[in-house]
Design a protein around this motif. Structure first.
Motif, PDB file in Angstrom:
ATOM      1  N   ALA A   1      46.456  39.189  53.452  1.00  0.00           N
ATOM      2  CA  ALA A   1      47.350  39.184  52.289  1.00  0.00           C
ATOM      3  C   ALA A   1      47.691  37.781  51.809  1.00  0.00           C
ATOM      4  CB  ALA A   1      48.640  39.934  52.629  1.00  0.00           C
ATOM      5  N   GLY A   2      47.673  36.795  52.722  1.00  0.00           N
ATOM      6  CA  GLY A   2      48.129  35.457  52.363  1.00  0.00           C
ATOM      7  C   GLY A   2      47.058  34.487  51.932  1.00  0.00           C
ATOM      8  N   THR A   3      45.798  34.786  52.225  1.00  0.00           N
ATOM      9  CA  THR A   3      44.693  33.930  51.795  1.00  0.00           C
ATOM     10  C   THR A   3      44.107  34.545  50.525  1.00  0.00           C
ATOM     11  OG1 THR A   3      44.204  33.386  54.113  1.00  0.00           O
ATOM     12  CG2 THR A   3      42.499  32.872  52.474  1.00  0.00           C
ATOM     13  N   PRO A   4      44.329  33.946  49.364  1.00  0.00           N
ATOM     14  CA  PRO A   4      43.997  34.611  48.097  1.00  0.00           C
ATOM     15  C   PRO A   4      42.520  34.955  47.933  1.00  0.00           C
ATOM     16  CG  PRO A   4      44.543  32.293  47.735  1.00  0.00           C
ATOM     17  CD  PRO A   4      44.926  32.607  49.157  1.00  0.00           C
ATOM     18  N   GLU A   5      41.658  34.207  48.607  1.00  0.00           N
ATOM     19  CA  GLU A   5      40.215  34.466  48.475  1.00  0.00           C
ATOM     20  C   GLU A   5      39.814  35.812  49.076  1.00  0.00           C
ATOM     21  OE1 GLU A   5      41.047  30.309  47.878  1.00  0.00           O
ATOM     22  OE2 GLU A   5      41.512  31.619  49.586  1.00  0.00           O
ATOM     23  N   VAL A   6      40.662  36.370  49.963  1.00  0.00           N
ATOM     24  CA  VAL A   6      40.352  37.676  50.553  1.00  0.00           C
ATOM     25  C   VAL A   6      40.436  38.762  49.486  1.00  0.00           C
ATOM     26  CG1 VAL A   6      40.968  39.360  52.310  1.00  0.00           C
ATOM     27  CG2 VAL A   6      41.202  36.908  52.806  1.00  0.00           C
ATOM     28  N   ALA A   7      41.550  38.797  48.773  1.00  0.00           N
ATOM     29  CA  ALA A   7      41.698  39.798  47.709  1.00  0.00           C
ATOM     30  C   ALA A   7      40.642  39.607  46.626  1.00  0.00           C
ATOM     31  CB  ALA A   7      43.100  39.719  47.098  1.00  0.00           C
ATOM     32  N   GLU A   8      40.354  38.355  46.300  1.00  0.00           N
ATOM     33  CA  GLU A   8      39.343  38.096  45.263  1.00  0.00           C
ATOM     34  C   GLU A   8      37.966  38.555  45.723  1.00  0.00           C
ATOM     35  OE1 GLU A   8      38.755  36.678  41.309  1.00  0.00           O
ATOM     36  OE2 GLU A   8      40.507  37.164  42.508  1.00  0.00           O
ATOM     37  N   SER A   9      37.662  38.351  47.003  1.00  0.00           N
ATOM     38  CA  SER A   9      36.383  38.822  47.545  1.00  0.00           C
ATOM     39  C   SER A   9      36.302  40.339  47.463  1.00  0.00           C
ATOM     40  CB  SER A   9      36.222  38.373  49.001  1.00  0.00           C
ATOM     41  OG  SER A   9      36.089  36.977  49.106  1.00  0.00           O
ATOM     42  N   LEU A  10      37.399  41.014  47.777  1.00  0.00           N
ATOM     43  CA  LEU A  10      37.410  42.470  47.717  1.00  0.00           C
ATOM     44  C   LEU A  10      37.185  42.974  46.297  1.00  0.00           C
ATOM     45  CD1 LEU A  10      40.320  43.260  50.194  1.00  0.00           C
ATOM     46  CD2 LEU A  10      37.958  44.062  50.405  1.00  0.00           C
ATOM     47  N   LYS A  11      37.795  42.335  45.315  1.00  0.00           N
ATOM     48  CA  LYS A  11      37.621  42.753  43.924  1.00  0.00           C
ATOM     49  C   LYS A  11      36.155  42.650  43.494  1.00  0.00           C
ATOM     50  CE  LYS A  11      42.277  41.253  42.577  1.00  0.00           C
ATOM     51  NZ  LYS A  11      43.052  40.218  41.819  1.00  0.00           N
ATOM     52  N   LEU A  12      35.526  41.524  43.814  1.00  0.00           N
ATOM     53  CA  LEU A  12      34.125  41.339  43.435  1.00  0.00           C
ATOM     54  C   LEU A  12      33.210  42.260  44.247  1.00  0.00           C
ATOM     55  CD1 LEU A  12      34.109  37.447  43.095  1.00  0.00           C
ATOM     56  CD2 LEU A  12      34.227  39.143  41.275  1.00  0.00           C
ATOM     57  N   TYR A  13      33.575  42.503  45.469  1.00  0.00           N
ATOM     58  CA  TYR A  13      32.846  43.421  46.349  1.00  0.00           C
ATOM     59  C   TYR A  13      32.782  44.809  45.718  1.00  0.00           C
ATOM     60  CZ  TYR A  13      31.903  45.350  51.143  1.00  0.00           C
ATOM     61  OH  TYR A  13      31.388  45.927  52.277  1.00  0.00           O
ATOM     62  N   LYS A  14      33.922  45.298  45.273  1.00  0.00           N
ATOM     63  CA  LYS A  14      33.952  46.620  44.638  1.00  0.00           C
ATOM     64  C   LYS A  14      33.183  46.619  43.319  1.00  0.00           C
ATOM     65  CE  LYS A  14      36.969  50.507  43.575  1.00  0.00           C
ATOM     66  NZ  LYS A  14      36.167  50.937  42.423  1.00  0.00           N
ATOM     67  N   GLU A  15      33.278  45.518  42.588  1.00  0.00           N
ATOM     68  CA  GLU A  15      32.546  45.441  41.323  1.00  0.00           C
ATOM     69  C   GLU A  15      31.042  45.565  41.557  1.00  0.00           C
ATOM     70  OE1 GLU A  15      31.866  42.381  37.544  1.00  0.00           O
ATOM     71  OE2 GLU A  15      33.477  41.991  38.983  1.00  0.00           O
ATOM     72  N   PHE A  16      30.552  44.923  42.615  1.00  0.00           N
ATOM     73  CA  PHE A  16      29.126  45.021  42.934  1.00  0.00           C
ATOM     74  C   PHE A  16      28.751  46.471  43.230  1.00  0.00           C
ATOM     75  CE2 PHE A  16      25.481  44.999  45.756  1.00  0.00           C
ATOM     76  CZ  PHE A  16      24.626  44.077  45.176  1.00  0.00           C
ATOM     77  N   PHE A  17      29.554  47.140  44.055  1.00  0.00           N
ATOM     78  CA  PHE A  17      29.230  48.534  44.403  1.00  0.00           C
ATOM     79  C   PHE A  17      29.386  49.462  43.209  1.00  0.00           C
ATOM     80  CE2 PHE A  17      28.776  47.125  48.607  1.00  0.00           C
ATOM     81  CZ  PHE A  17      28.184  48.139  49.341  1.00  0.00           C
ATOM     82  N   ASP A  18      30.294  49.142  42.303  1.00  0.00           N
ATOM     83  CA  ASP A  18      30.434  49.954  41.097  1.00  0.00           C
ATOM     84  C   ASP A  18      29.210  49.832  40.189  1.00  0.00           C
ATOM     85  OD1 ASP A  18      32.896  50.850  41.908  1.00  0.00           O
ATOM     86  OD2 ASP A  18      34.054  49.493  40.629  1.00  0.00           O
ATOM     87  N   CYS A  19      28.422  48.777  40.395  1.00  0.00           N
ATOM     88  CA  CYS A  19      27.187  48.601  39.636  1.00  0.00           C
ATOM     89  C   CYS A  19      26.006  49.290  40.311  1.00  0.00           C
ATOM     90  CB  CYS A  19      26.864  47.108  39.480  1.00  0.00           C
ATOM     91  SG  CYS A  19      27.860  46.274  38.238  1.00  0.00           S
ATOM     92  N   GLY A  20      26.267  49.987  41.406  1.00  0.00           N
ATOM     93  CA  GLY A  20      25.185  50.586  42.168  1.00  0.00           C
ATOM     94  C   GLY A  20      25.051  52.075  41.985  1.00  0.00           C
ATOM     95  N   THR A  21      24.207  52.669  42.809  1.00  0.00           N
ATOM     96  CA  THR A  21      23.973  54.103  42.801  1.00  0.00           C
ATOM     97  C   THR A  21      25.303  54.849  42.868  1.00  0.00           C
ATOM     98  OG1 THR A  21      21.924  53.699  44.030  1.00  0.00           O
ATOM     99  CG2 THR A  21      22.744  55.962  43.980  1.00  0.00           C
ATOM    100  N   PRO A  22      25.610  55.702  41.881  1.00  0.00           N
ATOM    101  CA  PRO A  22      26.930  56.338  41.826  1.00  0.00           C
ATOM    102  C   PRO A  22      27.293  57.136  43.077  1.00  0.00           C
ATOM    103  CG  PRO A  22      25.788  56.598  39.740  1.00  0.00           C
ATOM    104  CD  PRO A  22      24.785  56.033  40.711  1.00  0.00           C
ATOM    105  N   ASN A  23      26.350  57.858  43.635  1.00  0.00           N
ATOM    106  CA  ASN A  23      26.639  58.722  44.791  1.00  0.00           C
ATOM    107  C   ASN A  23      26.078  58.117  46.076  1.00  0.00           C
ATOM    108  OD1 ASN A  23      23.946  59.044  44.020  1.00  0.00           O
ATOM    109  ND2 ASN A  23      23.834  61.135  44.817  1.00  0.00           N
ATOM    110  N   TRP A  24      26.255  56.822  46.243  1.00  0.00           N
ATOM    111  CA  TRP A  24      25.556  56.128  47.328  1.00  0.00           C
ATOM    112  C   TRP A  24      25.885  56.652  48.716  1.00  0.00           C
ATOM    113  CZ3 TRP A  24      28.790  53.309  50.623  1.00  0.00           C
ATOM    114  CH2 TRP A  24      30.049  52.947  50.132  1.00  0.00           C
ATOM    115  N   THR A  25      27.079  57.179  48.940  1.00  0.00           N
ATOM    116  CA  THR A  25      27.399  57.690  50.275  1.00  0.00           C
ATOM    117  C   THR A  25      26.604  58.943  50.622  1.00  0.00           C
ATOM    118  OG1 THR A  25      29.277  58.918  49.361  1.00  0.00           O
ATOM    119  CG2 THR A  25      29.734  56.742  50.294  1.00  0.00           C
ATOM    120  N   GLY A  26      25.972  59.549  49.629  1.00  0.00           N
ATOM    121  CA  GLY A  26      25.157  60.729  49.888  1.00  0.00           C
ATOM    122  C   GLY A  26      23.668  60.454  49.881  1.00  0.00           C
ATOM    123  N   VAL A  27      23.307  59.172  49.763  1.00  0.00           N
ATOM    124  CA  VAL A  27      21.889  58.806  49.720  1.00  0.00           C
ATOM    125  C   VAL A  27      21.436  58.368  51.111  1.00  0.00           C
ATOM    126  CG1 VAL A  27      20.176  57.252  48.709  1.00  0.00           C
ATOM    127  CG2 VAL A  27      22.076  58.111  47.307  1.00  0.00           C
TER     128      VAL A  27
END
Length: 490
Positions: free
Chosen positions: A275-301
């Protein structure tokens, strides 16, 4: 602690073996190539040596492929008194087979280097590496032909932890990156591989508009680990000097890459918090953005194949896919479009003020195809084996590397066009700060991040949950590595 770095070699090796088409049935039964099936007369008057290891390139249980056969033929023409046989070991049993043979003294002349073994069971090759390689013109010391950043006595990954010696010869390197469909890029109007995160955002929009899933994903753990590492190592680069407390052996000092122990110390002392190191939250945001650009049902592939989300990628449904250089031979067979490789995009200040414009880096390693000589090999067989290893670290390997997409471990040989992007620019260099961890060793990155990546858990809930994973991982690491008596660990 389960950092991506602690798993990177295992993961890279895992995909290297997946490139053999495990999903299509694996290697099958123990087999040997056509040379091993020749009649006894074919070997008369020759020194015969056998190389035994897993098939990393195709589904055959009897051959590493035509390009390997051609390479062996080229060696035998150069050395008519030596015959080289190839024994293909099953993927699901080669480790146990080689470990057992080495312990019993029954191993053939060359064995794959990854199985556990004792130092006395294989030849140390330091003395041989100080001699000239006769297959490299003008060479005075065999060791000098290798790329020094990847192989040599000063490279921790290259030396035996038990003996401190060089025990194997690498035939290639392994590296990860993104494969892409050149036809899909052209159809979507993506003129070149995205170099920055802003380029990646633009490419994703264009690819979606053209009917493609931008990134192939599946339910395996490779994409979550590699993506988390590739993002967080960039944003954490600024902490290199602050967190770098231990050298590669764990002693006080510094290391080229901030170690797991140094990261554990930073977490334990509160210098790094979710929570206190701002780059952690920023990494998580970009991480999700990458996965949102991927196969929609990826957990079922289902995972499996030469690349992440292999079926969607080779079918043309998805335009990009994580993979290693070992994927090339399978992709040439399965994909009906030209492929290219690219680094992960660099996160610049145009995307976030938390960036220092540190480039995306991952680096290659000697975790690809490497072979050892058992200590039971003596006399003329030993001499013949050393000759073959020298030949395999000469420019003669280029046709084989080009055919398989292998990355050269030696100087003076360029990578194949399909995999050159995996070593492109800064991406080919190791990152400076180990990626942000997940949980304790053995924890899947999916266990830690799935809820957040799937939109079921918001960021403000993910951060404290992530801190709990880290705290458990640090305590487990302190216990496992016997760090408990050090002041920072108390």
């Amino acid at each position: 602690m389960n950092t991506p770095s602690t798993r990177r070699r295992r993961a890279a090796a895992s995909v290297a073996l997946l490139a053999a088409g495990v999903a299509a049935g694996g290697c099958g039964l123990l087999g040997t190539d056509k040379k091993a099936d020749s009649d006894g007369a074919a070997g008369q008057g020759k020194v015969t040596i056998t190389l035994a290891g897993p098939n990393q390139w195709n589904t055959s249980g009897s051959s590493f492929g035509p390009s390997w056969e051609a390479l062996v033929d080229a060696f035998e023409k150069r050395e008519p008194g030596i015959e080289v046989r190839t024994q293909v070991l099953p993927l699901d049993g080669f480790i146990q087979t080689i470990t057992t043979q080495l312990a019993a003294g029954t191993a053939p002349e060359l064995v794959f280097n990854q199985p556990p073994h004792k130092a006395h069971e294989v030849h140390a090759l330091d003395a041989e590496l100080d001699k000239p390689n006769p297959y490299v013109e003008g060479n005075q010391k065999w060791l000098d032909v290798f790329k020094k950043e990847y192989f040599g006595p000063g490279v921790s990954k290259a030396v035996s932890k038990e003996s401190g010696k060089l025990e194997y010869i690498p035939f290639n390197l392994v590296a990860i990156g993104l494969f892409y469909n050149k036809d899909a890029f052209a159809k979507a109007g993506v003129d070149q591989p995205p170099a920055t995160w802003e380029d990646f955002r633009s490419a994703c929009k264009k690819l979606k508009s053209a009917g493609y899933d931008p990134v192939a994903l599946d339910k395996g753990g490779l994409a979550p680990g590699w993506t988390w590492e590739s993002i967080s190592t960039q944003l954490l680069d600024k902490y290199y000097d602050k967190w770098n407390a231990f050298d590669a052996t764990g002693k006080p000092g510094t290391a080229p890459t901030v170690t797991e122990k140094s990261i554990s110390k930073a977490i334990k002392e509160g210098a790094l918090t979710a929570a206190g190191t701002p780059e952690v939250a920023e990494s998580l945001k970009l991480y999700k953005e990458f996965f949102d650009c991927g196969t929609p049902n990826w957990t079922g592939v289902a995972d499996g194949g030469a690349t992440v989300g292999h079926r969607d990628f080779v079918s043309g449904k998805a335009a990009m896919s994580w993979g290693t250089d070992f994927a090339v031979e399978a992709l040439k067979s399965d994909a009906k479009f030209p492929i290219g490789t690219m680094p992960f995009p660099t996160i610049t200040k145009a995307t976030t003020p938390l960036s220092t414009d540190a480039p995306a880096r991952y680096g290659a390693s000697v975790g690809g195809t490497s072979y050892m000589v058992p200590s039971t090999v003596k006399g003329e067989k030993y001499a013949a084996t050393i000759k073959f290893l020298q030949f395999m670290s000469s420019p003669a390997v280029k046709p084989w590397l080009d055919a398989t997409g292998g990355l050269p471990a030696i100087e003076g040989v360029e990578p194949s066009p399909e995999t050159a992007g995996l070593l492109q620019g800064e991406w080919g260099k190791p990152f400076r700060v180990t990626g942000l961890p997940g949980g304790p060793e053995g924890t899947s990155f999916r266990d830690v991040f799935d809820g957040y990546l799937l939109g079921k858990r918001p960021l403000d809930e993910e951060l404290p949950d992530l801190q709990k994973w880290w705290d458990r991982g640090v305590e487990a690491g302190i216990k496992k590595n016997n760090w408990g008596e050090e002041d920072w660990a108390k």
